[in-house]
Structures are given as C-alpha cells and as structure tokens.
Write a protein that holds these residues in place. Sequence first.
Motif, PDB file in Angstrom:
ATOM      1  N   LYS A  91       0.832  -1.218   0.000  1.00 17.40           N
ATOM      2  CA  LYS A  91       0.000   0.000   0.000  1.00 17.40           C
ATOM      3  C   LYS A  91       0.860   1.258   0.000  1.00 17.40           C
ATOM      4  O   LYS A  91       1.715   1.432   0.848  1.00 17.40           O
ATOM      5  CB  LYS A  91      -0.891   0.040   1.250  1.00 17.40           C
ATOM      6  N   GLY A 102      -8.834   1.505  -2.361  1.00 16.93           N
ATOM      7  CA  GLY A 102      -9.454   0.175  -2.298  1.00 16.93           C
ATOM      8  C   GLY A 102     -10.043  -0.219  -3.646  1.00 16.93           C
ATOM      9  O   GLY A 102      -9.881  -1.363  -4.099  1.00 16.93           O
ATOM     10  N   THR A 177     -16.858   7.715   2.859  1.00 15.80           N
ATOM     11  CA  THR A 177     -17.608   8.174   1.690  1.00 15.80           C
ATOM     12  C   THR A 177     -19.114   8.064   1.956  1.00 15.80           C
ATOM     13  O   THR A 177     -19.886   8.969   1.622  1.00 15.80           O
ATOM     14  CB  THR A 177     -17.223   7.326   0.456  1.00 15.80           C
TER      15      THR A 177
HETATM   16  P1  ATP Z   1     -13.122   6.311  -2.582  1.00 13.71           P
HETATM   17  O1  ATP Z   1     -12.415   7.522  -3.089  1.00 13.71           O
HETATM   18  O2  ATP Z   1     -13.432   5.273  -3.637  1.00 13.71           O
HETATM   19  O3  ATP Z   1     -14.287   6.612  -1.708  1.00 13.71           O
HETATM   20  P2  ATP Z   1     -11.251   6.080  -0.469  1.00 13.71           P
HETATM   21  O4  ATP Z   1      -9.901   6.442  -0.986  1.00 13.71           O
HETATM   22  O5  ATP Z   1     -11.971   7.173   0.247  1.00 13.71           O
HETATM   23  O6  ATP Z   1     -12.092   5.525  -1.651  1.00 13.71           O
HETATM   24  P3  ATP Z   1     -10.309   3.532   0.459  1.00 13.71           P
HETATM   25  O7  ATP Z   1      -8.860   3.826   0.662  1.00 13.71           O
HETATM   26  O8  ATP Z   1     -10.679   2.774  -0.737  1.00 13.71           O
HETATM   27  O9  ATP Z   1     -11.149   4.884   0.522  1.00 13.71           O
HETATM   28  O10 ATP Z   1     -10.802   2.814   1.799  1.00 13.71           O
HETATM   29  C1  ATP Z   1     -12.118   2.875   2.255  1.00 13.71           C
HETATM   30  C2  ATP Z   1     -12.361   1.723   3.265  1.00 13.71           C
HETATM   31  O11 ATP Z   1     -12.236   0.479   2.603  1.00 13.71           O
HETATM   32  C3  ATP Z   1     -11.387   1.704   4.427  1.00 13.71           C
HETATM   33  O12 ATP Z   1     -12.148   1.826   5.584  1.00 13.71           O
HETATM   34  C4  ATP Z   1     -10.697   0.360   4.364  1.00 13.71           C
HETATM   35  O13 ATP Z   1     -10.659  -0.267   5.625  1.00 13.71           O
HETATM   36  C5  ATP Z   1     -11.535  -0.469   3.395  1.00 13.71           C
HETATM   37  N1  ATP Z   1     -10.721  -1.299   2.471  1.00 13.71           N
HETATM   38  C6  ATP Z   1     -11.043  -2.499   2.001  1.00 13.71           C
HETATM   39  N2  ATP Z   1     -10.113  -2.961   1.149  1.00 13.71           N
HETATM   40  C7  ATP Z   1      -9.168  -2.040   1.059  1.00 13.71           C
HETATM   41  C8  ATP Z   1      -7.944  -1.926   0.330  1.00 13.71           C
HETATM   42  N3  ATP Z   1      -7.514  -2.919  -0.475  1.00 13.71           N
HETATM   43  N4  ATP Z   1      -7.224  -0.807   0.464  1.00 13.71           N
HETATM   44  C9  ATP Z   1      -7.665   0.201   1.255  1.00 13.71           C
HETATM   45  N5  ATP Z   1      -8.790   0.141   1.981  1.00 13.71           N
HETATM   46  C10 ATP Z   1      -9.552  -0.956   1.884  1.00 13.71           C
END
Ligand code: ATP
Length: 284
Positions: A91, A102, A177
């Motif tokens: 990551k 994610g 989100t």
């Molecule tokens: P988006 O912009 O699509 O809303 P984001 O960047 O705000 O995404 P992510 O980093 O995708 O958010 O993480 C959102 C949630 O998903 C976190 O709470 C995390 O625990 C969970 N999650 C599940 N799988 C993953 C992954 N592979 N990487 C990061 N987070 C993950």
Amino acid sequence: MKIYEKAPAKINLLLDVLRKREDGFHEVEMIMTMVDLADRLEMEELPRDSIMISSQAGYIPLDEKNLAFQAAKLIKDRYDVRKGVYIHLDKKIPVAAGLAGGSSDAAATLRGLNRLWGLNIPQDELCKLGAELGSDVPFCVTGGTALATGRGERLERIDNPPQCWVVLAKPPINVSTADVYGRFRVSDIKEHPSTAAMLGAISRGSFSDICGNLGNVLESVTLGLYPEVLQLKESMERLGADGVLMSGSGPTVFGLVSKEAKVSRIYNGLRGFCKEVYVVRMLT
Ligand code: ATP
C-alpha cells in the motif's frame, strides 16, 4: 507463477451530484483521472483453493472485507475457477482518503487474475464485474481519463489533461464516503460545477481553464465537518498552486501545478503542518 499489477490513485477534477435516486444511490457526473501514486499488487497461485491477502499496511482489513479479496472471490465464483491465490498489497495510497485506493486494488486484482488464470475476459466484462464491487471500480479497471455518469459506473473515455505536477496532501483524519453522501443534500448546492466547461477545457488542452473549472460539490459537507481541510485548501492556494480541489469525499486535497519551480515551495510549505504530502505526476 507470480505477477504484478499497479493500482494507481484517482483524483476527481470535477464531481457533481445531480439528484438522489429512488434506489438510494446518487446520480453523479464525475471527471476522473489517474496520478502516479500507486499500490503494487503481487499475485501468486496457491496450491489450495483459497484466497489469502497480506499487506505491510497495518490498518486495512485482510479478510473478506478487503476489496481485493472481494474481487478475487467474485472472479473465481463467476468463472468457476477452482484455484487459489495469494495477493500481497504493497500500500502506497493513503486509506479512506478520497483517492479510491481500495477500488483501484479491486480493479488491479480483476486485471491481474484475468492474466494469472488465463481467463481472457474482455475489458468491458471486467468493468461490469467491477461495478458489483463499487462505483469507482469500473473506472479503475480502464484507467486513463473519463467522464463517469449514473452512479459512477457509466464511463466515457475522454482525452487526458495536459501533463502537470500534482501535489496531494492528506490531513490526519479518515473520511467515510458513505457518511459524506449520507449528509449531502442537493438542495444545499447553490452553484454546481460545469461539466461541459471542464470537458471543453480538457479537449482544448487548456491547463488554465482546467484549473478554473475544478469543482466538487462534496466539499460542502467535508469542509463543514473538518475545517482543517478548508485550511489545507487555502494554504495550497496561498503557496501558489494553479488549481486546488478536494478529491472525492476527501479529506485529501490536491493542487495542480504547471511549473516545477513552484512545486518544492508548495511541498515544503505544506510539510510544515501536514505529515502526508506527495508530489506526483498526472498519469497521461
Ligand atoms: P473512494 O475515493 O473510492 O471513496 P477512499 O480512498 O476514500 O475511496 P479507500 O482507501 O478505498 O477509501 O478505503 C475505504 C475503506 O475500505 C477503508 O475503511 C478500508 O478499511 C476499506 N478497504 C477495504 N479494502 C481495502 C484496500 N484494499 N485498500 C484500502 N482500503 C480498503
């Protein structure tokens, strides 16, 4: 056999919400592109029929809640693959940051397992599978720059914006989100960003018009909840970024910068009070 896939972060140059639909989703118009900040996925076949996830990041789930796990399970079930896979997620994209980390991992898993297992699934089918996992996943499957409509799953490929520097700064808060959309009211939005104007700016390749038409209606919620995000935006503007916007539901703020000479001043200025600052390029 071992294979590798890159999962780049996305930024929204524009995010507008048109209305809330009867199915509870929001009807959106988003212009999204990718930046050169990426997770790296390593995938290796397992001798037994199971899915295993590992990561050096201590703060993400490694079980069926992980989006890469869900993507692997979906493709396995749908194509009746009786093989197992070990996926390591290196990551680099901050989590819950508005950068679709994610979703991009899920998309990279779909692309990678399609190769690892020799399934020959066409890209549009991978996008459909991705849509079952999350609204941003289809875009992350294709990459590039796109206009996304519907709940974000309907994609129209457009030109890439002109190359520039992108400074990303994430304050030390995690934003959900679902929570931001839950608090969002279309009626609170006085002025919507112009999707047509942004599409025009991109097709003309006009960097200054792109900067002038950046817009994200979700700022109305996140900036209200977290004043530090607003402060970060103001600092980036003061330090000389050409265009500044919050990405997705936040809290990451990005600044577009055309001149390399300005980048280190912005980076150093932000690092004074924000630990997570990245300088990357647009992925064009
Ligand atoms: P988006 O912009 O699509 O809303 P984001 O960047 O705000 O995404 P992510 O980093 O995708 O958010 O993480 C959102 C949630 O998903 C976190 O709470 C995390 O625990 C969970 N999650 C599940 N799988 C993953 C992954 N592979 N990487 C990061 N987070 C993950």
